[in-house]
Scaffold this motif. Structure first.
Motif, PDB file in Angstrom:
ATOM      1  N   ASN A 112       6.865  11.529  -6.821  1.00 49.36           N
ATOM      2  CA  ASN A 112       7.965  11.397  -6.335  1.00 49.36           C
ATOM      3  C   ASN A 112       7.994  10.211  -5.060  1.00 49.36           C
ATOM      4  OD1 ASN A 112       9.323  13.709  -7.278  1.00 49.36           O
ATOM      5  ND2 ASN A 112       8.054  15.178  -6.027  1.00 49.36           N
ATOM      6  N   ARG A 113       7.559   9.036  -5.394  1.00 46.18           N
ATOM      7  CA  ARG A 113       7.675   7.976  -4.393  1.00 46.18           C
ATOM      8  C   ARG A 113       9.021   7.354  -4.399  1.00 46.18           C
ATOM      9  NH1 ARG A 113       3.086   5.247  -2.032  1.00 46.18           N
ATOM     10  NH2 ARG A 113       5.053   4.132  -1.674  1.00 46.18           N
ATOM     11  N   LEU A 114       9.603   7.612  -5.416  1.00 51.56           N
ATOM     12  CA  LEU A 114      11.079   6.995  -5.443  1.00 51.56           C
ATOM     13  C   LEU A 114      12.140   7.773  -4.609  1.00 51.56           C
ATOM     14  CD1 LEU A 114      11.221   5.969  -9.213  1.00 51.56           C
ATOM     15  CD2 LEU A 114      10.705   4.706  -7.366  1.00 51.56           C
ATOM     16  N   ASN A 115      11.924   9.032  -4.391  1.00 46.25           N
ATOM     17  CA  ASN A 115      12.732   9.839  -3.494  1.00 46.25           C
ATOM     18  C   ASN A 115      12.395   9.011  -1.893  1.00 46.25           C
ATOM     19  OD1 ASN A 115      13.447  11.492  -5.208  1.00 46.25           O
ATOM     20  ND2 ASN A 115      11.955  12.773  -4.470  1.00 46.25           N
ATOM     21  N   GLU A 116      11.536   8.197  -1.720  1.00 47.46           N
ATOM     22  CA  GLU A 116      11.368   7.519  -0.252  1.00 47.46           C
ATOM     23  C   GLU A 116      12.078   6.331  -0.151  1.00 47.46           C
ATOM     24  OE1 GLU A 116       7.051   7.221   0.104  1.00 47.46           O
ATOM     25  OE2 GLU A 116       6.662   9.098  -0.106  1.00 47.46           O
TER      26      GLU A 116
ATOM     27  N   TYR B 288      10.295  -4.724  -1.565  1.00 43.21           N
ATOM     28  CA  TYR B 288       9.401  -3.259  -1.482  1.00 43.21           C
ATOM     29  C   TYR B 288       8.953  -3.173  -0.075  1.00 43.21           C
ATOM     30  CZ  TYR B 288       5.697   0.206  -2.461  1.00 43.21           C
ATOM     31  OH  TYR B 288       5.083   1.472  -2.602  1.00 43.21           O
ATOM     32  N   GLU B 289       9.380  -1.764   0.439  1.00 41.05           N
ATOM     33  CA  GLU B 289       9.230  -1.608   1.993  1.00 41.05           C
ATOM     34  C   GLU B 289       9.422  -2.807   2.848  1.00 41.05           C
ATOM     35  OE1 GLU B 289       5.052  -0.004   1.706  1.00 41.05           O
ATOM     36  OE2 GLU B 289       5.795   1.856   0.935  1.00 41.05           O
ATOM     37  N   GLY B 290      10.701  -3.441   2.503  1.00 45.31           N
ATOM     38  CA  GLY B 290      10.822  -4.736   3.469  1.00 45.31           C
ATOM     39  C   GLY B 290      10.305  -5.956   3.134  1.00 45.31           C
ATOM     40  N   LYS B 291       9.506  -5.931   2.285  1.00 43.45           N
ATOM     41  CA  LYS B 291       8.682  -7.299   1.881  1.00 43.45           C
ATOM     42  C   LYS B 291       9.249  -7.696   0.521  1.00 43.45           C
ATOM     43  CE  LYS B 291       4.500  -6.155   4.215  1.00 43.45           C
ATOM     44  NZ  LYS B 291       3.179  -5.880   4.169  1.00 43.45           N
ATOM     45  N   GLN B 292       9.678  -9.058   0.658  1.00 39.15           N
ATOM     46  CA  GLN B 292      10.142  -9.685  -0.626  1.00 39.15           C
ATOM     47  C   GLN B 292       8.883  -9.836  -1.888  1.00 39.15           C
ATOM     48  OE1 GLN B 292      12.255 -13.503  -0.398  1.00 39.15           O
ATOM     49  NE2 GLN B 292      11.613 -14.061  -2.263  1.00 39.15           N
ATOM     50  N   ILE B 293       9.449  -9.257  -2.895  1.00 37.65           N
ATOM     51  CA  ILE B 293       8.494  -9.358  -3.987  1.00 37.65           C
ATOM     52  C   ILE B 293       8.805  -9.955  -5.497  1.00 37.65           C
ATOM     53  CG2 ILE B 293       7.048  -7.183  -3.072  1.00 37.65           C
ATOM     54  CD1 ILE B 293       8.591  -5.645  -5.444  1.00 37.65           C
ATOM     55  N   LYS B 294      10.235  -9.996  -5.569  1.00 34.47           N
ATOM     56  CA  LYS B 294      10.470 -10.780  -6.712  1.00 34.47           C
ATOM     57  C   LYS B 294      11.698 -11.255  -6.655  1.00 34.47           C
ATOM     58  CE  LYS B 294      10.772 -10.051 -11.627  1.00 34.47           C
ATOM     59  NZ  LYS B 294       9.562 -10.191 -12.594  1.00 34.47           N
ATOM     60  N   ILE B 295      11.784 -12.329  -7.327  1.00 33.53           N
ATOM     61  CA  ILE B 295      13.490 -13.058  -7.333  1.00 33.53           C
ATOM     62  C   ILE B 295      13.969 -12.962  -8.875  1.00 33.53           C
ATOM     63  CG2 ILE B 295      14.872 -14.956  -7.087  1.00 33.53           C
ATOM     64  CD1 ILE B 295      13.130 -15.784  -4.599  1.00 33.53           C
TER      65      ILE B 295
ATOM     66  N   VAL C  74      18.398   3.959  -9.663  1.00 36.57           N
ATOM     67  CA  VAL C  74      18.506   2.602  -9.143  1.00 36.57           C
ATOM     68  C   VAL C  74      17.004   2.243  -8.797  1.00 36.57           C
ATOM     69  CG1 VAL C  74      19.285   1.056  -7.177  1.00 36.57           C
ATOM     70  CG2 VAL C  74      20.722   2.636  -8.489  1.00 36.57           C
ATOM     71  N   GLN C  75      16.283   3.183  -7.899  1.00 35.36           N
ATOM     72  CA  GLN C  75      14.972   2.951  -7.573  1.00 35.36           C
ATOM     73  C   GLN C  75      14.059   2.717  -8.953  1.00 35.36           C
ATOM     74  OE1 GLN C  75      13.484   2.826  -4.616  1.00 35.36           O
ATOM     75  NE2 GLN C  75      15.725   2.248  -3.815  1.00 35.36           N
ATOM     76  N   LEU C  76      14.204   3.460  -9.789  1.00 37.46           N
ATOM     77  CA  LEU C  76      13.493   3.289 -11.131  1.00 37.46           C
ATOM     78  C   LEU C  76      13.806   2.190 -11.673  1.00 37.46           C
ATOM     79  CD1 LEU C  76      11.516   4.706 -13.014  1.00 37.46           C
ATOM     80  CD2 LEU C  76      13.267   5.698 -14.189  1.00 37.46           C
TER      81      LEU C  76
END
Length: 83
Positions: A8-12, A29-36, A59-61
């Motif tokens: 249930n990580r996507l619930n967060e 991801y958690e405020g850090k840019q990971i992909k463009i 949407v999270q998925l």
């Protein structure tokens, strides 16, 4: 859906995204840019997000799938190198 997100990580809601004027999508991801995501891939992602709008977990998925397997367990090494 329950088989995909067993912990249930996507619930967060760890993923967020931002659309730019140029039509790219920046994923965080958690405020850090990971992909463009650019061009056609960005258009497809935004279309899929519009289809499931209002369903936060969906949407999270989508955002998790487009980022791929970016966490490999070596994140702590990078943090320690900076010290």
């Amino acid at each position: 859906m329950s088989e995909i997100d067993k912990r249930n990580r996507l619930n967060e809601e760890p993923f967020t995204y931002q659309m730019t004027k140029k039509g790219t999508v920046v994923i965080y991801y958690e405020g850090k840019q990971i992909k463009i995501v650019k061009e056609k891939e960005a258009e497809r992602l935004l279309a899929k997000i519009q289809e499931v709008k209002g369903q936060i977990k969906e949407v999270q998925l989508l955002l998790a799938k487009i980022t791929g397997n970016f966490k490999r367990g070596n994140e702590k090494l990078g943090k320690h190198k900076r010290l």
